[in-house]
Scaffold this active site. Structure first.
Site, mmCIF file in Angstrom:
data_model
loop_
_atom_site.group_PDB
_atom_site.id
_atom_site.type_symbol
_atom_site.label_atom_id
_atom_site.label_comp_id
_atom_site.label_asym_id
_atom_site.label_seq_id
_atom_site.Cartn_x
_atom_site.Cartn_y
_atom_site.Cartn_z
ATOM 1 N N HIS A 1 1.200 -0.837 0.149
ATOM 2 C CA HIS A 1 -0.092 0.395 -0.444
ATOM 3 C C HIS A 1 0.686 1.458 -0.024
ATOM 4 C CE1 HIS A 1 -4.072 -2.146 2.179
ATOM 5 N NE2 HIS A 1 -3.179 -2.713 0.520
ATOM 6 N N GLU B 1 0.619 3.817 1.772
ATOM 7 C CA GLU B 1 1.201 4.199 3.375
ATOM 8 C C GLU B 1 2.720 3.614 3.633
ATOM 9 O OE1 GLU B 1 -1.478 3.387 1.915
ATOM 10 O OE2 GLU B 1 -3.290 3.684 3.555
ATOM 11 N N CYS C 1 -6.438 0.920 5.371
ATOM 12 C CA CYS C 1 -6.535 -0.578 5.987
ATOM 13 C C CYS C 1 -6.088 -0.329 7.398
ATOM 14 C CB CYS C 1 -6.591 -1.160 4.961
ATOM 15 S SG CYS C 1 -4.400 -1.368 4.806
ATOM 16 N N CYS D 1 -2.305 -0.567 7.122
ATOM 17 C CA CYS D 1 -1.737 0.559 7.548
ATOM 18 C C CYS D 1 -1.610 1.290 8.708
ATOM 19 C CB CYS D 1 -1.437 1.272 6.389
ATOM 20 S SG CYS D 1 -1.429 0.138 4.761
#
Length: 148
Positions: free
Chosen positions: A80, A82, A108, A111
């Protein structure tokens, strides 16, 4: 004539939008920027680890397996945005303790846990993401999540 300057939040979110354009994800492009004292510490976008064939070439594992959005994050070839931003900060030796993360989509649960442990104190997002556990954990940890 008065200048129409964007706010700091708008400015850094535009940078996250620019980072999003680098994605090779076929399902959802996401960009992230980590900022401390109004200085960019790291950026990230979602995509596979370096040296791995991009999903845009290899196809989407999640689509092939019919995995619904927001479920079974581990069944994905990519990282991801992040995660990539946090990793970039670590590789560069940048302290992100007390920083703000700007992200085009709300993080999410995976993260969110990384963001909490990295010491990031504020997350500014452009669009929300339906992850109830992530929201509850962020609240419990005192992590501020704001929609721009």
């Amino acid at each position: 004539m008065e200048l129409q300057r964007p706010s700091w939040d708008e400015y850094f979110m535009e940078m996250a939008e620019l980072a999003r354009k680098r994605t090779t994800c076929l399902r959802r492009g996401v960009g992230a920027v980590i900022v401390k004292d109004n200085r960019v510490m790291a950026t990230g976008y979602n995509g596979v680890p370096k040296g791995i064939t991009h999903c845009s070439e290899a196809g989407c594992l999640r689509q092939q397996m019919n995995v619904p959005s927001g479920k079974m994050h581990e069944l994905c070839r990519g990282l991801h945005a992040e995660q990539n931003a946090i990793i970039q900060a670590a590789c560069l030796g940048q302290s992100i303790e007390g920083a703000t993360l700007y992200c085009t989509t709300q993080p999410c649960i995976i993260c969110t846990k990384m963001i909490i442990n990295a010491g990031i104190k504020r997350v500014v997002v452009k669009e929300s993401y339906p992850d109830e556990l992530a929201s509850k954990m962020a609240e419990e940890a005192g992590l501020k999540i704001e929609v721009l």
